[in-house]
Design a protein around this motif. Structure first.
Motif, PDB file in Angstrom:
ATOM      1  N   ASP A 167     -21.009   6.559  27.226  1.00 57.91           N
ATOM      2  CA  ASP A 167     -20.092   7.191  26.332  1.00 57.91           C
ATOM      3  C   ASP A 167     -18.852   6.492  25.973  1.00 57.91           C
ATOM      4  O   ASP A 167     -18.704   5.363  27.008  1.00 57.91           O
ATOM      5  N   ASN A 168     -17.959   6.742  25.045  1.00 56.17           N
ATOM      6  CA  ASN A 168     -16.933   5.763  24.479  1.00 56.17           C
ATOM      7  C   ASN A 168     -15.726   5.692  25.713  1.00 56.17           C
ATOM      8  O   ASN A 168     -15.279   4.663  25.863  1.00 56.17           O
ATOM      9  N   SER A 169     -15.579   6.696  26.700  1.00 54.42           N
ATOM     10  CA  SER A 169     -14.588   6.712  27.755  1.00 54.42           C
ATOM     11  C   SER A 169     -15.024   5.732  28.869  1.00 54.42           C
ATOM     12  O   SER A 169     -13.863   5.009  29.374  1.00 54.42           O
ATOM     13  N   ILE A 170     -16.203   5.546  28.936  1.00 55.30           N
ATOM     14  CA  ILE A 170     -16.739   4.206  29.854  1.00 55.30           C
ATOM     15  C   ILE A 170     -16.500   2.931  29.089  1.00 55.30           C
ATOM     16  O   ILE A 170     -15.985   2.053  29.703  1.00 55.30           O
ATOM     17  N   LEU A 171     -16.936   2.988  27.694  1.00 52.85           N
ATOM     18  CA  LEU A 171     -16.858   1.666  27.008  1.00 52.85           C
ATOM     19  C   LEU A 171     -15.330   1.154  27.070  1.00 52.85           C
ATOM     20  O   LEU A 171     -14.984  -0.060  27.020  1.00 52.85           O
ATOM     21  N   GLU A 172     -14.404   2.007  27.040  1.00 51.98           N
ATOM     22  CA  GLU A 172     -12.913   1.539  27.019  1.00 51.98           C
ATOM     23  C   GLU A 172     -12.638   0.870  28.112  1.00 51.98           C
ATOM     24  O   GLU A 172     -11.606   0.041  27.884  1.00 51.98           O
ATOM     25  N   ASP A 173     -13.395   0.965  29.266  1.00 52.88           N
ATOM     26  CA  ASP A 173     -12.777   0.349  30.251  1.00 52.88           C
ATOM     27  C   ASP A 173     -13.891  -0.725  30.687  1.00 52.88           C
ATOM     28  O   ASP A 173     -13.531  -1.281  32.033  1.00 52.88           O
ATOM     29  N   CYS A 174     -14.438  -1.198  29.708  1.00 51.36           N
ATOM     30  CA  CYS A 174     -15.432  -2.276  29.920  1.00 51.36           C
ATOM     31  C   CYS A 174     -14.822  -3.660  29.326  1.00 51.36           C
ATOM     32  O   CYS A 174     -14.213  -3.410  28.376  1.00 51.36           O
ATOM     33  N   GLU A 175     -14.966  -4.710  29.927  1.00 53.05           N
ATOM     34  CA  GLU A 175     -14.590  -5.879  29.266  1.00 53.05           C
ATOM     35  C   GLU A 175     -15.944  -6.934  29.271  1.00 53.05           C
ATOM     36  O   GLU A 175     -16.615  -6.922  30.417  1.00 53.05           O
ATOM     37  N   GLU A 176     -16.177  -7.373  28.197  1.00 51.79           N
ATOM     38  CA  GLU A 176     -17.261  -8.172  28.033  1.00 51.79           C
ATOM     39  C   GLU A 176     -17.142  -9.727  28.734  1.00 51.79           C
ATOM     40  O   GLU A 176     -16.186 -10.263  28.526  1.00 51.79           O
ATOM     41  N   ASP A 177     -18.248 -10.246  29.596  1.00 50.61           N
ATOM     42  CA  ASP A 177     -18.308 -11.638  29.980  1.00 50.61           C
ATOM     43  C   ASP A 177     -19.086 -12.333  29.100  1.00 50.61           C
ATOM     44  O   ASP A 177     -20.602 -12.025  29.123  1.00 50.61           O
ATOM     45  N   ASN A 178     -18.821 -13.245  28.388  1.00 52.84           N
ATOM     46  CA  ASN A 178     -19.400 -14.034  27.503  1.00 52.84           C
ATOM     47  C   ASN A 178     -19.895 -15.429  27.748  1.00 52.84           C
ATOM     48  O   ASN A 178     -20.340 -16.134  27.188  1.00 52.84           O
TER      49      ASN A 178
END
Length: 574
Positions: free
Chosen positions: A16-27
């Motif tokens: 859900d969006n609340s989890i995604l808000e705390d994610c940072e992508e490793d590219n």
């Protein structure tokens, strides 16, 4: 934050969006690599290594059920070990695939990473000063049957593995895992001197390894955003990769970590370098929107710097006063270097404030520049401070080059300050002298087996030195990595992949190919090659509109044929 765009085939559909808000992508990307050589293995009555050549086979990085032709470490009362060479410095770790461990509860192995063969053979501490600072490179891990063990994340080329428990360990393969940003090399350089080509490539690769999610100083020990050290790296990035998000991301990270009236990384000089990078990044990218986001911080930083000019026009910014490590304990040289950096930063601020429409600050910068120029800084015998004063317009390039910069060739060169020393010499027209210095200094590192450029180097280290890709012979050869270094980089703590040493790469583009940006966004670019003692040179320089291609050939009559191709949006001045 990672955006969930509503795609049903995306792994993030379950979040859900609340989890995604705390994610940072490793590219970053990961690639498995096979060892190229076995440099050493233990053999004796109490320890053995059997079938070590199996580790040089290109086997799958997936463990399988039945052992086939394994490499076997046998501990019969003493640890059995092996030293692997992966052929080139990388950033990452290893995957150790174990078919069978004779102890069902697991067996302990010691894994040591090294940027040199001798570092991988070392113990922590002692006179050679091996450390686990910033990234563990010497560790004990437990492995079991049919296991795939991801171990470590550091900068290395060599790996030693020892079986510590009595028994046998059957190994399928040991793969290194290269972790890097998968981005194209848009820039290029080649010429009639193959050593210079290798040097250009090595500088580009050194910075590429340090371009992780942020720009690091070094992949082994200095995995930090040191903003002063970033200037040579960013100059290299502009010449090789063009725009990369790691630059503004790192600049913003340091700004956010340093609320005013703080000094970036604790050094007034590094806040000056931050200003210089902001200017140069805008000139290359033409990204006015990004520059505008820095307006208020730049204004506040300018006021701090302006307050740091005393009544005599001398830079008097507070401690810690720093230019580079070789000059750290020489206060007059530090003062001279900071005088130059302060002037350079103020010049850049004046241009930035002109673009931003801050007319009053433009006038104040002009007054500060007059004050700074009125103070006669003494650079003593320090090439780095002298070079900065030349670049700041405070000293005459021809005079300084004749009196100091060209004297002794590569003696007194600094890896960090190499770009600036070469640039000051080029301003004096000494291109041939610069090329000779590059071959001697950066070529000296290559002659010792370097595949990336080092945190520090002194050409005196070449005497009786064993290359870093083999074990030094006791009594007859110098262990160059464990023996030398000073300040914060004594012995094995010394980083052998340091982005600040890459300045030779953009220097070749700017001075041999003669590429100089005249207007922001590369809308107007000068191309005025100087081949020195070369017979030809060519290359590509990335811009926001595409690459500028330059080809230069010395004709039989001594004149130079120059061909330039550029995107139509760019005006070329020859």
């Amino acid at each position: 934050m990672i955006e969930n765009k509503g795609q049903n085939n995306n792994i993030f559909r379950i979040l859900d969006n609340s989890i995604l808000e705390d994610c940072e992508e490793d590219n970053r990307k990961r690639v498995y690599m096979t060892p190229r050589k076995i440099l050493w293995e233990s053999q004796g009555n109490k320890c053995q290594v059997e079938n070590s050549s199996a580790l040089l086979e290109n086997r799958s990085p997936q463990i399988s059920l039945v052992p086939v032709n394994p490499c076997i470490l046998k501990n019969k009362g003493e640890s059995a070990g092996i030293l692997l060479d992966f052929g080139v410095e990388i950033h990452g770790g290893i995957s150790l695939l174990v078919w069978k461990a004779s102890l069902t509860q697991g067996m302990r192995v010691r894994v040591r990473f090294g940027e040199s063969a001798m570092e991988a053979m070392s113990d922590i501490g002692g006179e050679t000063n091996a450390t686990n600072d910033h990234a563990n490179r010497d560790m004990i891990v437990e492995v079991r049957d049919m296991s795939m063990n991801r171990i470590g994340e550091t900068g290395f080329r060599f790996v030693r593995i020892d079986l510590l428990d009595e028994g046998e360990l059957e190994i399928k393969t040991v793969k290194s895992i290269l972790i890097y940003k998968d981005i194209p090399y848009k820039g290029s350089f080649s010429c009639s001197d193959e050593m210079l080509n290798r040097i250009w490539d090595t500088g580009a690769y050194t910075v590429h390894l340090n371009m992780q999610n942020y720009i690091w100083d070094g992949i082994k020990r200095d995995r930090l955003v040191w903003v002063g050290d970033m200037h040579p790296e960013v100059t290299t990035i502009q010449s090789v990769f063009g725009y990369d998000e790691s630059v503004p991301k790192s600049l913003d990270f340091v700004r956010e970590e340093t609320p005013l009236p703080g000094w970036m990384n604790g050094f007034p000089a590094y806040s000056m370098w931050w200003i210089i990078i902001q200017h140069d990044w805008f000139v290359h990218t033409g990204d006015l929107a990004y520059l505008k986001t820095q307006r208020e911080y730049l204004k506040g930083l300018y006021r701090q710097l302006s307050d740091g000019i005393d009544e005599n026009g001398k830079d008097n910014t507070p401690e810690v006063r720093f230019v580079d490590w070789p000059s750290f304990q020489n206060q007059p040289v530090v003062d001279a270097g900071l005088q130059a950096l302060h002037a350079m930063a103020t010049q850049k601020l004046q241009e930035i404030f002109t673009v931003l429409g801050e007319e009053e600050l433009v006038r104040q910068c002009e007054e500060d520049l007059k004050k700074l120029a009125s103070f006669d800084a003494d650079y003593k015998d320090a090439k780095q401070a002298a070079a900065l004063l030349v670049m700041a317009g405070l000293k005459d390039p021809v005079t300084v080059n004749d009196q100091l910069l060209k004297v002794g060739g590569a003696k007194g060169m600094s890896t960090f300050m190499g770009y600036y020393i070469l640039t000051a010499r080029a301003m004096a027209g000494d291109i041939i002298g610069c090329l000779e210095c590059i071959r001697e200094y950066w070529g000296g590192m290559l002659s010792l087996g370097a595949t990336t450029f080092w945190e520090d180097f002194n050409i005196d280290w070449l005497e009786n030195a064993a290359p870093i890709d083999r074990i030094a012979e006791d009594g007859t050869e110098v262990n160059v990595h464990g023996t030398y270094g000073g300040h914060c980089y004594v012995g094995y703590r010394h980083s052998l992949c340091h982005g600040w040493a890459s300045g030779v790469t953009p220097w070749l583009m700017e001075n041999v190919l003669g590429i100089q940006i005249l207007e922001p966004g590369c809308k107007k670019v000068a191309v005025k090659p100087n081949l020195g003692d070369l017979s030809w040179a060519k290359g590509k320089y990335p811009t926001p509109y595409g690459e500028i291609q330059v080809t230069c050939i010395i004709r039989s009559d001594g004149t130079m044929d120059v061909q330039v191709e550029a995107p139509e949006e760019i005006e070329i001045i020859q």
